[in-house]
Design a protein around this motif. Structure first.
Motif, short mmCIF file in Angstrom:
data_model
loop_
_atom_site.label_atom_id
_atom_site.label_comp_id
_atom_site.label_asym_id
_atom_site.label_seq_id
_atom_site.Cartn_x
_atom_site.Cartn_y
_atom_site.Cartn_z
N ALA A 110 25.34 41.92 -1.02
CA ALA A 110 25.70 42.34 0.34
C ALA A 110 25.26 41.31 1.37
CB ALA A 110 25.09 43.70 0.64
N GLY A 111 24.13 40.64 1.13
CA GLY A 111 23.65 39.62 2.06
C GLY A 111 24.53 38.39 2.07
N CYS A 112 25.10 38.04 0.92
CA CYS A 112 25.99 36.87 0.83
C CYS A 112 27.41 37.18 1.31
CB CYS A 112 26.05 36.37 -0.61
SG CYS A 112 24.49 35.70 -1.20
N LEU A 113 27.75 38.43 1.34
CA LEU A 113 29.11 38.85 1.65
C LEU A 113 29.64 38.35 2.99
CD1 LEU A 113 31.37 40.53 0.37
CD2 LEU A 113 30.45 42.51 1.54
N PRO A 114 28.88 38.42 4.08
CA PRO A 114 29.44 37.95 5.36
C PRO A 114 29.78 36.47 5.36
CG PRO A 114 27.47 39.26 5.75
CD PRO A 114 27.58 39.07 4.28
N PHE A 115 29.06 35.68 4.58
CA PHE A 115 29.32 34.24 4.54
C PHE A 115 30.57 33.90 3.73
CE2 PHE A 115 24.68 34.75 4.96
CZ PHE A 115 24.54 34.22 6.24
N GLN A 116 30.98 34.82 2.86
CA GLN A 116 32.15 34.58 2.02
C GLN A 116 33.38 35.35 2.49
OE1 GLN A 116 31.89 32.28 -0.35
NE2 GLN A 116 29.75 32.06 0.23
N ASP A 117 33.22 36.17 3.50
CA ASP A 117 34.32 37.01 3.99
C ASP A 117 35.25 36.18 4.88
OD1 ASP A 117 35.96 39.06 4.76
OD2 ASP A 117 34.42 40.23 5.78
N SER A 118 36.48 35.98 4.42
CA SER A 118 37.43 35.17 5.20
C SER A 118 37.91 35.90 6.45
CB SER A 118 38.62 34.79 4.32
OG SER A 118 39.30 35.96 3.88
N GLN A 119 37.78 37.22 6.46
CA GLN A 119 38.19 38.02 7.63
C GLN A 119 36.97 38.59 8.35
OE1 GLN A 119 40.62 40.98 5.81
NE2 GLN A 119 42.32 39.58 5.43
N PHE A 120 35.93 37.79 8.46
CA PHE A 120 34.66 38.25 9.04
C PHE A 120 34.88 38.84 10.42
CE2 PHE A 120 30.83 37.48 11.57
CZ PHE A 120 29.91 38.17 10.81
N ASP A 121 34.37 40.05 10.59
CA ASP A 121 34.44 40.75 11.87
C ASP A 121 33.03 41.27 12.19
OD1 ASP A 121 34.97 42.27 14.09
OD2 ASP A 121 36.31 43.68 13.10
N PRO A 122 32.36 40.70 13.19
CA PRO A 122 30.99 41.13 13.48
C PRO A 122 30.88 42.61 13.83
CG PRO A 122 31.65 39.29 14.91
CD PRO A 122 32.80 39.63 14.06
N ASP A 123 31.88 43.14 14.53
CA ASP A 123 31.84 44.57 14.87
C ASP A 123 31.92 45.43 13.62
OD1 ASP A 123 31.57 44.11 17.57
OD2 ASP A 123 33.73 44.28 17.98
N GLY A 124 32.73 45.01 12.66
CA GLY A 124 32.84 45.76 11.41
C GLY A 124 31.52 45.79 10.66
N TYR A 125 30.84 44.66 10.63
CA TYR A 125 29.53 44.61 9.96
C TYR A 125 28.48 45.40 10.73
CZ TYR A 125 31.04 41.42 6.34
OH TYR A 125 31.66 40.88 5.24
N PHE A 126 28.57 45.39 12.06
CA PHE A 126 27.65 46.19 12.87
C PHE A 126 27.79 47.67 12.54
CE2 PHE A 126 27.19 48.81 16.72
CZ PHE A 126 25.83 48.65 16.95
N TRP A 127 29.03 48.15 12.52
CA TRP A 127 29.26 49.56 12.20
C TRP A 127 28.90 49.86 10.75
CZ3 TRP A 127 29.21 53.03 15.70
CH2 TRP A 127 29.66 52.74 16.98
N ALA A 128 29.09 48.89 9.87
CA ALA A 128 28.70 49.08 8.47
C ALA A 128 27.18 49.23 8.35
CB ALA A 128 29.20 47.93 7.62
#
Length: 175
Positions: A110-128
């Motif tokens: 899960a920690g590596c996931l944001p760095f590999q996500d091609s559709q990175f959305d900070p708001d999505g990760y915040f709500w997650a």
């Protein structure tokens, strides 16, 4: 149109009458005399869990609308890391090495996931993150209050009623 209104009114009256007759049957024939004051105290104790349940629904919906489904599921499972850590550190429960390793691998993924996500959305990760916190806290709270008067079905019923009322009132201001 007039027939439709009449049918709607008749349906309402029938449901209204049926609910009162059912209530009368439960109170009179089944001798349900448990004071509602005492029922309310158990409900009040469960309200923090119901608030977390609403947080699970709301934050999960916001996160899922912004993240891909596999990403959301990976992040959702991080809540198990919270419960595992709480059991190990706070409750001092014996935790198997395989469970600890599994939790650490899940956390690393899960920690590596944001760095590999091609559709990175900070708001999505915040709500997650809020969703993960609510899911983990709900599971911890549910395990810590196991010897309760409320059954699992009662707890879920209260969660659904509380969430329905709270989300109905919050739906207009929050969009």
């Amino acid at each position: 149109m007039n027939v439709r209104r009449s049918l709607l009114g008749l349906t309402f009256c029938t449901c209204y009458l049926a609910s009162h007759l059912t209530n009368k049957y439960v109170l009179s024939v089944l001798k349900f005399t448990y004071p509602t004051l005492f029922q309310g105290s158990d409900v009040l104790i469960w309200l923090p869990a119901s608030a977390l349940f609403v947080g699970i629904i709301y934050a999960g919906s916001k996160a899922l609308s912004r993240l891909a489904v596999p990403v959301f599921f990976i992040l959702h499972n991080v809540a198990e890391v919270l419960t595992c850590g709480y059991q190990k550190c706070v409750w001092k429960e014996k935790t198997s090495l395989s469970k600890i390793c599994s939790a650490l691998f899940l956390l690393a993924a899960a920690g590596c996931l944001p760095f590999q996500d091609s559709q990175f959305d900070p708001d999505g990760y915040f709500w997650a993150l809020i969703h993960i916190f609510c899911v983990g806290s709900y599971k911890i709270l549910r395990k810590s209050r196991k010897p309760t008067v409320l059954s699992d079905i009662d707890q879920q019923y209260l969660n659904y009623i509380f969430s329905m009322v709270l989300l109905a009132f919050a739906s207009h201001p929050t969009g």
